[in-house]
Design an enzyme around this catalytic site. Structure first.
Site, PDB file in Angstrom:
ATOM      1  N   ASP A  48     -10.998  -5.567  -0.078  1.00  0.00           N
ATOM      2  CA  ASP A  48      -9.846  -6.399   0.266  1.00  0.00           C
ATOM      3  C   ASP A  48      -9.396  -7.208  -0.961  1.00  0.00           C
ATOM      4  O   ASP A  48      -8.208  -7.249  -1.296  1.00  0.00           O
ATOM      5  CB  ASP A  48     -10.240  -7.338   1.418  1.00  0.00           C
ATOM      6  CG  ASP A  48      -9.165  -8.349   1.748  1.00  0.00           C
ATOM      7  OD1 ASP A  48      -8.231  -8.003   2.489  1.00  0.00           O
ATOM      8  OD2 ASP A  48      -9.259  -9.491   1.254  1.00  0.00           O
ATOM      9  N   VAL A  94      -0.892 -11.015  -0.256  1.00  0.00           N
ATOM     10  CA  VAL A  94      -1.919 -11.720  -1.046  1.00  0.00           C
ATOM     11  C   VAL A  94      -1.963 -13.194  -0.654  1.00  0.00           C
ATOM     12  O   VAL A  94      -0.926 -13.857  -0.622  1.00  0.00           O
ATOM     13  CB  VAL A  94      -1.608 -11.667  -2.557  1.00  0.00           C
ATOM     14  CG1 VAL A  94      -2.698 -12.375  -3.356  1.00  0.00           C
ATOM     15  CG2 VAL A  94      -1.450 -10.237  -3.030  1.00  0.00           C
ATOM     16  N   LYS A  96      -5.830  -7.030  -3.450  1.00  0.00           N
ATOM     17  CA  LYS A  96      -5.009  -8.209  -3.765  1.00  0.00           C
ATOM     18  C   LYS A  96      -4.881  -8.435  -5.268  1.00  0.00           C
ATOM     19  O   LYS A  96      -3.796  -8.752  -5.761  1.00  0.00           O
ATOM     20  CB  LYS A  96      -5.595  -9.433  -3.057  1.00  0.00           C
ATOM     21  CG  LYS A  96      -5.400  -9.347  -1.535  1.00  0.00           C
ATOM     22  CD  LYS A  96      -6.268 -10.354  -0.793  1.00  0.00           C
ATOM     23  CE  LYS A  96      -6.007 -10.292   0.708  1.00  0.00           C
ATOM     24  NZ  LYS A  96      -7.022 -11.080   1.466  1.00  0.00           N
ATOM     25  N   LYS A 103      -1.462  -5.213   2.186  1.00  0.00           N
ATOM     26  CA  LYS A 103      -2.050  -5.196   0.835  1.00  0.00           C
ATOM     27  C   LYS A 103      -2.539  -3.811   0.439  1.00  0.00           C
ATOM     28  O   LYS A 103      -2.368  -3.387  -0.707  1.00  0.00           O
ATOM     29  CB  LYS A 103      -3.188  -6.202   0.728  1.00  0.00           C
ATOM     30  CG  LYS A 103      -4.278  -5.977   1.745  1.00  0.00           C
ATOM     31  CD  LYS A 103      -5.245  -7.135   1.850  1.00  0.00           C
ATOM     32  CE  LYS A 103      -6.129  -6.946   3.067  1.00  0.00           C
ATOM     33  NZ  LYS A 103      -5.587  -7.535   4.296  1.00  0.00           N
ATOM     34  N   GLY A 128     -15.330 -15.068  14.351  1.00  0.00           N
ATOM     35  CA  GLY A 128     -14.104 -14.281  14.229  1.00  0.00           C
ATOM     36  C   GLY A 128     -13.566 -14.214  12.808  1.00  0.00           C
ATOM     37  O   GLY A 128     -12.437 -13.782  12.586  1.00  0.00           O
TER      38      GLY A 128
END
Lengths: 429, 429
Positions: free
Chosen positions: A199, A130, A203, A103, A185
């Site tokens: 992030d 995405v 996208k 991305k 995690g």
């Protein structure tokens, strides 16, 4: 003869791709007539290749894959914008088709790379960049092209959606939610890319580019993360009939494209408001199709690998049949990015103010001064250390007016208590 | 040179297609390099063509379209399985590509028609046959093919979903909800295809065929409608934490395919449970991608026309570039349809019984006799005319055992009051 695949990157998603090929290679041939063969694998971790049983295919140098004349498709899964940029551009220059899940690369160098692919008459596919396994680039490039897409809006970061869900349902603080996400995690040790919205910005840049046939890069996306959200804002949102989500939003307007990532209050009955935990969903409105939504796992080995391998199989089908790339670079319209100041929406404002006579009058005067009209005001929680929490909901106002009003409130003596900053959350209707 | 289109059928969806071409023809060329031209239109209603401004293209005989050597793509939008069958097969035989929205045709003659298309080396596209404008056939045939799809389940009939939403939210009876749906144009004067589940059965037959690469026709789908649902069942479902929806369900099992349409109790927190009114949504689970969902308008001129024209543009792109059909008939696996008797699930049973000692013991003995284990029993509402409403929730049981137990209950003296029939609703976890 099988279409030959080279894989660069053997982490979570790369491992998932190897697993898919092992599990379903025979069905791909039987059901779809698509014959693929993984012939080379490269990464910095030969032990990852070994763990997936492909040590024999391993080469430490990705240039061996790029220079192999038998390889038709290169899968880039190393991430980032440096070495990955080299892998993708060198592979295209060497006449390979490229599938990537990257991305950051697509949201930064997308146009350059799509143009290079077009010049080379090779395919560049990036469904996995995405929404993990959710088919969204595919629908935008195929099923939905009879529409003018006017809005694309999504929960595209699973980490922050998990955190916000836990803050909402279990009453966790931001710090507690982050610690839990890290323990499970779902968040990195350095969570900035997720919690600061970068992030999601990458996208929505990709989605806006494909949906609106224009070029949006991630540095053009107004980006705000979730660090400032508190339990009181989560609870108040719910009381008012809203969910508090980190939304990535792109709107096609008369004068250009509005594209932004920020915490957003969304009516509880909206389909996106129901999307919880690490799941992702993308809302897409077209002039004929109306409102549609695409929901699924936004991350994880299986989901992302499903999207990567969907692209690989499609490209392999074309390679087998000698078909040239069909869609090329569709992002050629040069639409303006509308400055954030020009946004018009409703706002939620949370001020911690001195519990004194005159404070309300002062803040009301400031709102009036900038033409910000208030639709509701309420006091939340109890008085604490001489301060109280005030929440305002505005009618539609411009971002510029809100910012000026907030700055004025901050710099006017005797309104805000305890050196607090106002919390400003945009409301989506 | 433009790819030439002939349209057969000028009703709601056909009109929508004409509108899309008028609105976006120029963008299709600029954005995607796809050049299409509507050159002929046929239907029984020349005034519909006139209303959309295409009188000049009108011909009363669809064979004029099929016999026109310049036409590349025929759009069939007349519906049904008689004349439509002729239009589609004759068009394919004449060397045309075909796009159709016809669910009954595809769910009845799908294999025959797909084979004919394959033999003729022509494309047959039918995205609009399921879920209106929602891209689902496209994702199943492309983005998701790296997966073994194990479940596909959906709300694929907007009429019944509207009715059930109104029964739930406004407390309407079945008859009131139907009358309202008819008044709003969401239900036909003869509502059987919707309320008896046949429309949904056709759609799940198509989805199961594509998702599982096998042949399922609508007569193989176990089908039950919503006529027997009452306000008491809606309310009890909600109390127990379930939404009551008409679901179309297809599961891939070790020994074949389970495919059925019936009212279903679905946990309120399931994404599908949030789908209200005339909206549709399709839930699809793959072995790598995990859970995904596709949501949108299941009917209406714009939505269905968006899907039809998405197919037309894709086929036109192939025609322009001289590309032969890429996927052909993918439904070649010959999987067994699992008999309904072998279904194992949880059940909700609503009995109207005599309010007398011994009734509970009698019914309990019958359940025990067929190995049906009860997880909860409750009395609903008040005693009326010597009768009370009893609701049982079972543990997993076989459909066969439930049917036998229900028949025994019906024929045992002194259990059911007022000649009522037990209501049996399957519970999806």
């Amino acid at each position: 003869m099988a279409v030959k695949i080279g894989l660069v990157g053997t982490g979570t998603v790369g491992g998932g791709c190897i697993d898919i090929i092992k599990a379903h290679k025979e069905e791909f041939l039987r059901h779809y007539g698509i014959d693929i063969e993984l012939v080379a694998v490269s990464s910095l971790n030969p032990e990852q290749a070994a763990a997936h049983g492909v040590s024999k295919l391993f080469t430490p140098d990705f240039m061996n894959i790029i220079n192999d004349p038998d390889i038709d498709i290169v899968i880039e899964l190393i991430g980032g914008t440096t070495v990955a940029h080299t892998v993708v551009t060198e592979a295209l220059k060497a006449g390979k088709n490229v599938v990537t899940a990257n991305k950051a690369l697509m949201a930064t160098y997308g146009v350059e790379i799509m143009e290079l692919a077009r010049e080379q008459h090779k395919e560049l596919a990036f469904e996995a960049s995405v929404g993990g396994g959710i088919p969204i680039i595919g629908p935008l490039k195929h099923s939905l092209i009879a529409n003018k897409i006017t809005q694309i809006m999504g929960i595209v970061n699973g980490t922050t959606n998990y955190m916000l869900t836990r803050m909402d349902e279990a009453g966790l603080s931001y710090d507690e939610a982050l610690a839990e996400a890290q323990a499970n995690g779902f968040a990195e040790a350095n969570p900035s890319a997720d919690v600061d919205g970068f992030d999601a910005a990458a996208k929505i840049a990709i989605l806006a580019s494909i949906a609106f046939n224009t070029n949006v890069s991630m540095d053009q996306v107004y980006t705000e993360g979730i660090r400032d959200l508190s339990a009181i804002d989560m609870a108040t949102a719910k009381e008012l009939g809203y969910a508090l989500k980190l939304l990535a939003i792109a709107n096609l307007k008369e004068d250009g494209v509005e594209v932004r990532v920020h915490p957003t209050m969304l009516p509880l009955e909206h389909q996106l408001a129901q999307v919880k935990g690490v799941f992702n969903a993308i809302w897409c409105v077209g002039d004929f199709v109306g409102e549609t939504m695409y929901f699924g796992e936004g991350a994880g080995a299986g989901a992302a690998a499903s999207a990567v391998m969907g692209d690989v199989l499609e490209v392999a089908r074309h390679v087998q049949q000698g078909i040239l790339p069909m869609s090329g670079n569709t992002t050629k319209d040069e639409l303006e990015i509308i400055p954030m100041d020009e946004l018009s929406t409703k706002y939620y404002l949370h001020l911690v103010v001195h519990d004194q006579a005159g404070v309300l009058a002062k803040s009301a005067a400031i709102f009036a001064n900038y033409g910000v009209s208030i639709s509701a005001m309420m006091q939340k929680g109890k008085q604490h250390n001489g301060a109280v929490d005030l929440v305002y909901i505005t009618h539609h106002a411009s971002e510029k007016a809100i910012r000026q009003a907030v700055e004025d409130i901050v710099f006017t003596e005797g309104i805000l208590a305890n050196n607090t900053r106002p919390v400003v959350i945009r409301v989506q209707e």
